[in-house]
Design a protein around this motif. Structure first.
Motif, short mmCIF file in Angstrom:
data_model
loop_
_atom_site.label_atom_id
_atom_site.label_comp_id
_atom_site.label_asym_id
_atom_site.label_seq_id
_atom_site.Cartn_x
_atom_site.Cartn_y
_atom_site.Cartn_z
N UNK A 259 -31.90 23.92 -20.75
CA UNK A 259 -31.02 25.01 -20.35
C UNK A 259 -30.32 24.76 -19.04
N UNK A 260 -30.89 23.94 -18.14
CA UNK A 260 -30.21 23.68 -16.87
C UNK A 260 -28.95 22.85 -17.10
N UNK A 261 -28.86 22.18 -18.26
CA UNK A 261 -27.67 21.42 -18.62
C UNK A 261 -26.73 22.25 -19.49
N UNK A 262 -27.29 22.88 -20.53
CA UNK A 262 -26.45 23.58 -21.49
C UNK A 262 -25.93 24.92 -20.97
N UNK A 263 -26.64 25.53 -20.04
CA UNK A 263 -26.22 26.81 -19.46
C UNK A 263 -25.94 26.64 -17.97
N UNK A 264 -25.19 25.60 -17.65
CA UNK A 264 -24.96 25.24 -16.26
C UNK A 264 -24.28 26.35 -15.48
N UNK A 265 -23.49 27.19 -16.16
CA UNK A 265 -22.80 28.26 -15.43
C UNK A 265 -23.78 29.24 -14.81
N UNK A 266 -25.02 29.29 -15.37
CA UNK A 266 -26.01 30.23 -14.84
C UNK A 266 -26.67 29.72 -13.56
N UNK A 267 -26.51 28.46 -13.26
CA UNK A 267 -26.95 27.95 -11.96
C UNK A 267 -25.76 27.86 -11.01
N UNK A 268 -24.55 27.85 -11.58
CA UNK A 268 -23.35 27.74 -10.74
C UNK A 268 -23.17 28.91 -9.80
N UNK A 269 -23.41 30.13 -10.29
CA UNK A 269 -23.20 31.33 -9.46
C UNK A 269 -24.10 31.34 -8.23
N UNK A 270 -25.42 31.15 -8.37
CA UNK A 270 -26.25 31.14 -7.15
C UNK A 270 -25.96 29.96 -6.23
N UNK A 271 -25.57 28.81 -6.80
CA UNK A 271 -25.20 27.67 -5.95
C UNK A 271 -23.97 28.01 -5.12
N UNK A 272 -22.99 28.59 -5.78
CA UNK A 272 -21.76 28.94 -5.07
C UNK A 272 -22.05 29.97 -3.97
N UNK A 273 -22.86 30.96 -4.29
CA UNK A 273 -23.16 32.02 -3.34
C UNK A 273 -23.97 31.52 -2.15
N UNK A 274 -24.95 30.67 -2.44
CA UNK A 274 -25.88 30.25 -1.38
C UNK A 274 -25.35 29.07 -0.56
N UNK A 275 -24.75 28.09 -1.24
CA UNK A 275 -24.42 26.84 -0.57
C UNK A 275 -22.92 26.55 -0.44
N UNK A 276 -22.12 27.04 -1.37
CA UNK A 276 -20.74 26.58 -1.45
C UNK A 276 -19.71 27.70 -1.29
N UNK A 277 -20.11 28.79 -0.69
CA UNK A 277 -19.17 29.92 -0.50
C UNK A 277 -18.02 29.50 0.42
#
Length: 372
Positions: A354-372
């Protein structure tokens, strides 16, 4: 020997495989490689103060090709990495390195030794910690004193965590996805079965098969075992159930070896064929052994003691249906960090992948926490 500078095509292009010599290398277990090359790809540009570099670590059989580049070939994490995406290559300089021991350009068992012979069975034991030390040399050559972020899933998550512990001053943010602080007994057991499948193949020849038939049957069986752990029971049941592989009938013969097949069997065969067409069996052994040996506490005391010196901001993520790396293991890792860290749960019915197939679900917290 002085390491050779990285060879970059001119002009610099995204998603192009490059190579860097990092010199001779002593390994954690006592092995030695007289000359090591690391293969890598990059996307985006390093900024003036070299503060925007992001390292993306691949999983067990992954490659450096994380995102689409100038070739137009799809990357394995395209949903996460690219222009305007969570890891925005218009803003960040993304680097992906083929792990030491791999078969996508870095020095590994299929590489030749100084005499021009494949390393094969003589290739030494490599640990995740070794890979981080090797990657740190490449970072030096690229002029990257510290990473804005190191992230990865599964084996890539182990590498990301080891980076934060081994090189705390060089990692400002760290995302450990679908991984643990150390491989568990069950994870080691699954790995051992895969190693045995390869080593028992008649064509394995002790690892020295490069001048003859390759152990494709053993590697294919290893992939079948692994893939079952990568997918959830619910996913397999929903997609295949007890359906036959048309037009075959699993009860179509009085002789077991001549019966038809279930659809799920055909699916596993397909996964096996795909891997054997692109991956080296010895590299599968080396990287699986590295993952089995993964233990961030080795020589560092308790987990809390091992993590005490980390300075990175962490994102710990788990897949709720993962039956290889259970979510509770991610909670245990997060609880041991020196700063309070919540676990982000990826809701995906597919299982570990799922970390590969549903990558958009990790994208949001990454963007918020690290890449805002």
């Amino acid at each position: 020997m002085t390491p050779a500078p990285p060879r970059h095509p001119a002009p610099l292009r995204d998603g192009v495989l490059r190579y860097a010599g990092i010199g001779s290398f002593d390994l954690e277990t006592g092995g030695h490689l007289p000359q090591v090359t690391l293969a890598y790809e990059t996307w985006g540009s390093l900024n003036a103060d070299h503060s925007n570099a992001v390292l993306v670590a691949h999983a067990l059989t992954g490659s450096t090709h994380v995102a689409r580049g100038s070739s137009g070939e799809d990357g394995w994490w395209d949903a996460l990495v690219g222009p305007g995406k969570a890891v925005d290559t218009d803003r960040f300089f993304v680097v992906a390195i083929n792990m030491l021991g791999g078969c996508y350009g870095s020095t590994g068992p299929s590489s030749t030794d100084p005499q021009g012979l494949p390393w094969g069975s003589r290739f030494p034991f490599v640990t995740v910690r070794d890979s981080v030390r090797a990657e740190a040399r490449l970072a030096d050559l690229l002029g990257i004193a510290s990473w804005h972020t190191v992230l990865g899933g599964s084996l890539g998550g182990a590498r990301a965590l080891e980076w934060a512990v081994t090189e705390p001053d060089r990692v400002r943010h760290c995302a450990v996805i679908a991984c643990t602080a150390a491989s568990t007994a069950e994870q080691i057991a699954f790995g051992q079965a895969q190693l045995a499948a390869i080593r028992l193949d008649p064509d394995f020849n002790g690892g020295d098969y490069y001048n003859g038939a390759t152990p494709a049957a053993g590697l294919g069986l290893a992939r079948r075992i692994a893939h079952i752990t990568y997918r959830s029971e619910a996913e397999l049941e929903y997609r295949f159930g007890r359906s036959p592989q048309e037009p075959e009938n699993p009860l179509g013969s009085a002789v077991p070896a001549a019966r038809g097949r279930y659809a799920v069997e055909s699916y596993l065969d397909h996964q096996a064929r795909k891997l054997t067409a692109r991956f080296d069996a010895n590299s599968y052994l080396v990287l699986t052994e590295a993952l089995m040996s993964h233990d961030v506490t080795r020589g560092r005391g308790t987990l809390q003691q091992a993590l005490a010196g980390t300075t990175a901001e962490f994102l710990i993520a788990a897949v709720d249906s993962d039956r290889l790396y259970f979510p509770q293991q991610s909670h245990d890792l997060a609880a041991a960090l020196p700063r309070e860290t919540a676990v982000h749960m990826i809701s995906a019915p597919i299982g570990h992948d799922g970390f590969l197939t549903d990558a958009e679900k990790i994208g949001a917290p990454l963007r918020e926490r690290f890449f805002a």
